[in-house]
Design a protein around this motif. Sequence first.
Motif: not given
Length: 189
Positions: A31-58
């Motif tokens: 399984e791929r883990r970690g981050e690669n540029g604008d992509t965050l790969y799933y890890s139970s040790h790295r939950p989402l943060k609001w700073t991960d949400f980069k797009a402008e709201p629709r």
Amino acid sequence: MLLCSALDGTAQSDVANLKQAVKYYKVEFDERRGENGDTLYYSSHRPLKWTDFKAEPRATSSYSAAAFTGFGYNGKIKLDNDTAIIALVLETYFIKPFSWVRKGAQTDYALAHEQLHFDITYLIVQRLKKRLMATTYDADFDSIIQYQYIQSYRDMNRLQEQYDNETRHGIIKTEQERWERQVIKWLQE
């Protein structure tokens, strides 16, 4: 996606001969883990943060946030005598530049709702892995894997929709809590 022509760099004309020599098929996973540029790969040790949400709201959306998650795979074939070892790398990902949150909506509760979307995507990948481990393979292994992938993608879309419908996008707190417990239970199976 896995392609038959990727058999250890073997020329396409030799693929048929190799398939005839193969008597057994085995699947291995990573399984791929970690981050690669604008992509965050799933890890139970790295939950989402609001700073991960980069797009402008629709502007046309009535929702307070949206997490863009998905999954995929890639792989290669290794030959070991008469056994083809299908080595798959599963990827559960969150795309930062497509995910967004409105100002003033960045609460812990709302983030937990979006995190559960990511968790559900990971759950589907774990179910896909179980399906693939239980599958019998033959020379058409690539089509077999692609079919299971497509079925899993449909399952993910149905489950994500059910989650949002039953929680009313996180508005019904008792349903949100029930879903959190249920997803944890499913992940432990």
